[in-house]
Design an enzyme around this catalytic site. Structure first.
Site, PDB file in Angstrom:
ATOM      1  N   ASP A  75       0.876  -1.180   0.000  1.00 14.09           N
ATOM      2  CA  ASP A  75       0.000   0.000   0.000  1.00 14.09           C
ATOM      3  C   ASP A  75       0.910   1.226   0.000  1.00 14.09           C
ATOM      4  O   ASP A  75       2.080   1.108  -0.364  1.00 14.09           O
ATOM      5  CB  ASP A  75      -0.951  -0.073   1.197  1.00 14.09           C
ATOM      6  CG  ASP A  75      -2.268   0.648   0.924  1.00 14.09           C
ATOM      7  OD1 ASP A  75      -2.212   1.792   0.432  1.00 14.09           O
ATOM      8  OD2 ASP A  75      -3.343   0.087   1.184  1.00 14.09           O
ATOM      9  N   HIS A 111       1.860   1.774  -3.285  1.00 12.11           N
ATOM     10  CA  HIS A 111       1.012   2.738  -3.979  1.00 12.11           C
ATOM     11  C   HIS A 111       1.681   4.105  -4.061  1.00 12.11           C
ATOM     12  O   HIS A 111       1.036   5.098  -4.353  1.00 12.11           O
ATOM     13  CB  HIS A 111      -0.348   2.860  -3.279  1.00 12.11           C
ATOM     14  CG  HIS A 111      -1.174   1.606  -3.354  1.00 12.11           C
ATOM     15  ND1 HIS A 111      -2.379   1.465  -2.696  1.00 12.11           N
ATOM     16  CD2 HIS A 111      -0.966   0.442  -4.011  1.00 12.11           C
ATOM     17  CE1 HIS A 111      -2.873   0.257  -2.948  1.00 12.11           C
ATOM     18  NE2 HIS A 111      -2.032  -0.384  -3.737  1.00 12.11           N
TER      19      HIS A 111
END
Ligand SMILES: *[C@@H]1O[C@H](CO)[C@@H](O)[C@H](O)[C@H]1NC(C)=O
Ligand SMILES: *[C@@H]1O[C@H](CO)[C@@H](O)[C@H](O)[C@H]1NC(C)=O
Ligand SMILES: *[C@@H]1O[C@H](CO)[C@@H](O)[C@H](O)[C@H]1NC(C)=O
Ligand SMILES: *[C@@H]1O[C@H](CO)[C@@H](O)[C@H](O)[C@H]1NC(C)=O
Ligand SMILES: *[C@@H]1O[C@H](CO)[C@@H](O)[C@H](O)[C@H]1NC(C)=O
Ligand SMILES: *[C@@H]1O[C@H](CO)[C@@H](O)[C@H](O)[C@H]1NC(C)=O
Ligand SMILES: *[C@@H]1O[C@H](CO)[C@@H](O)[C@H](O)[C@H]1NC(C)=O
Ligand SMILES: *[C@@H]1O[C@H](CO)[C@@H](O)[C@H](O)[C@H]1NC(C)=O
Ligand SMILES: *[C@@H]1O[C@H](CO)[C@@H](O)[C@H](O)[C@H]1NC(C)=O
Ligand SMILES: *[C@@H]1O[C@H](CO)[C@@H](O)[C@H](O)[C@H]1NC(C)=O
Ligand SMILES: *[C@@H]1O[C@H](CO)[C@@H](O)[C@H](O)[C@H]1NC(C)=O
Ligand SMILES: CC(=O)N[C@H]1CO[C@H](CO)[C@@H](O)[C@@H]1O
Length: 408
Positions: free
Chosen positions: A217, A240
């Site tokens: 993430d 991310h």
């Protein structure tokens, strides 16, 4: 001003860490495994000794929550491992809750002049929670380390593995330095879930540097009221990217992310490298994203290297026009985002969308050079309702309101 102050504070803190002398009982100041819950002994040591050692080859089992927010002048030399016991049901009712995004933590570390180092490991035993999540997506998944109400806190030279949720939350703190930290989330049975490297919230003067992150993430994410932050020399794999937001989700709050410098961060196997997410639509909050720089950002295999969305979350063009974002975006510099994209979105390498009727000004893109896999041809970009300035402006074909503004 501020970043310099941060580094000075951090240096002072390191000096203090090296100079403390253990005067209390050495038994108390060296914490070893008891075979049961080691949390009470660790808490007692941190509250009584200037230097606490967890020796190499010691694995402390943490089976109850740790609230050490009242520390002063403490050096924790974590040479061994601190491992959270993976009793999902126990922690569901015994970890510390935060109002913000319904997060929980095993350990609140705060107070002033705190140093954690030593080459050891914090093990979140996360795989048990990632498995539990596949059955119950609201299962409580605590964060292994939250710097809460901390002032002059340094975390250096440690590894963190397997967080049930985010690795680190920096909440309501000032002058925090993370340096030379290795974060790794890897699973054998399921995919690690929401393993953000660091999230900052209501915190000022934070430095995150010289670290390697292997997660699924955000690598670093700036949540509401994150100011004067330096992120540099990171290697992020599988994440991310470095993200602002989301901001403006809660109508009762003003959300500020300001004076952020992200420098020399290389990202591979990422969905995005640089991202800003700001809410629009009825009943949203207000605030600003101002003075954020990404400078020197090599990317490999990025789905969409730049993603800015001021019409988040899932707000249609019509609704975004009717209810513009109340979080202004200004003075953003992206310099040297360069490398390759994955081809997941074919030739598309960047998308910058502003909310018509909201402030979205002085967005500068220099030396943007992200190449898609050759079968998709030349890179394409999306740019809506703003003007892009800088040496890469011509790579952005901007449409809609604001796209005719002059660049200074
Ligand atoms: C944590 O400890 C501090 C200081 O002792 C105390 O004020 C606070 O209420 C405690 N917080 C929780 C959630 O137990
Ligand atoms: C971290 O490790 C490096 C290299 O061993 C050492 O020079 C430095 O003093 C350490 N920093 C802290 C805060 O422990
Ligand atoms: C899912 O986890 C939440 C939080 O622990 C709990 O309140 C809820 O009852 C669980 N749901 C199920 C179906 O187990
Ligand atoms: C990153 O995680 C992968 C598996 O998910 C693992 O193979 C690799 O060794 C890890 N790299 C580092 C630097 O921890
Ligand atoms: C950039 O970051 C990499 C990886 O952390 C590091 O090896 C390199 O020295 C950094 N470059 C500069 C100029 O600091
Ligand atoms: C990056 O992450 C991928 C996917 O988890 C993994 O296979 C690879 O080993 C990682 N690379 C490094 C350098 O850690
Ligand atoms: C952020 O700071 C502003 C200004 O101090 C304040 O009004 C606002 O409530 C803060 N927002 C949050 C989420 O704490
Ligand atoms: C912008 O932020 C950087 C990094 O925090 C800071 O050094 C600089 O002074 C800020 N610029 C302005 C105009 O405040
Ligand atoms: C990217 O991920 C692939 C596997 O998904 C892995 O083989 C590769 O090592 C990763 N790249 C880097 C630079 O870590
Ligand atoms: C986004 O909005 C569309 C249209 O209103 C809706 O069909 C879709 O389910 C929404 N997606 C998400 C993830 O909320
Ligand atoms: C820019 O976008 C418009 C609308 O999508 C399109 O008609 C036009 O051909 C594009 N221009 C360039 C130079 O790509
Ligand atoms: C108000 C306005 O001009 N909105 C525009 C934003 O950009 C999109 C894409 O070009 C247009 O469809 C909207 O009309």
């Amino acid at each position: 001003m501020t970043l310099k102050t941060t580094l000075l504070a951090a240096t002072a803190c390191l000096a203090f860490g090296a100079s403390v002398v253990a005067t209390a009982s050495p038994t108390l100041c060296t914490v070893k495994s008891s075979g049961g819950d080691d949390a009470p002994a660790l808490i007692a040591a941190l509250q009584s000794c200037p230097k606490v050692t967890v020796p190499k080859d010691t694995v402390l089992s943490i089976r109850s929550p740790m609230n050490t927010t009242d520390l002063s002048n403490v050096h924790l030399s974590l040479e061994g491992t601190l491992k959270y016991y993976d009793d999902v049901d126990y922690w569901a009712t015994n970890s510390f809750p935060f109002e913000f995004q319904a997060t929980y933590t095993f350990w609140m570390l705060g107070g002033k002049d705190i140093l954690v180092d030593g080459g050891g490991t914090i093990d979140g035993s996360g795989e048990t929670w990632w498995q539990a999540w596949t059955i119950n997506s609201t299962v409580v998944r605590p964060i292994p380390l939250t710097i809460f109400k901390g002032k002059r806190v340094v975390v250096a030279n440690i590894s963190m593995i397997q967080p049930p949720n985010w690795f680190n939350l920096i909440h309501t703190s000032q002058d925090v330095l993370f340096t030379n930290v290795k974060l790794t989330a890897q699973a054998t049975t399921v995919t690690p879930k929401n393993t953000d490297g660091w999230d900052t919230y209501r915190s000022d003067r934070v430095v995150i540097q010289d670290s390697v992150i292997n997660n699924t993430d955000d690598c670093v994410s700036f949540k509401p009221n994150s100011t004067n932050i330096l992120v540099r020399n990171l290697i992020c794999n599988g994440s991310h990217g470095i993200s602002v937001g989301s901001l403006g989700q809660y109508p009762q709050y003003v959300d500020i992310v300001e004076n952020i410098m992200i420098k020399n961060v290389s990202l591979s196997n990422v969905s995005n490298a640089a991202r800003i997410k700001v809410w629009a639509g009825p009943n949203v909050g207000s605030g600003r994203v101002n003075n954020v720089t990404w400078d020197g950002i090599p990317v490999t295999n990025a789905d969409q290297a730049i993603t800015f969305d001021q019409c988040y979350f899932n707000v249609s063009d019509e609704l975004c026009k009717e209810y513009p974002s109340r979080v202004n975006i200004s003075n953003i510099l992206l310099r040297g985002v360069a490398g390759t994209s994955s081809g997941k979105l074919k030739a598309l390498t960047a998308s910058i969308k502003c909310s018509p009727g909201a402030v979205c000004s002085n967005i500068v893109v220099d030396d943007f050079n992200v190449t898609p896999p050759s079968q998709y041809g030349a890179a394409t970009t999306i740019c809506e309702n703003l003007t892009i300035c800088g040496s890469s402006a011509l790579q952005f074909n901007c449409t809609g309101t604001g796209s005719g503004q002059a660049c200074s």
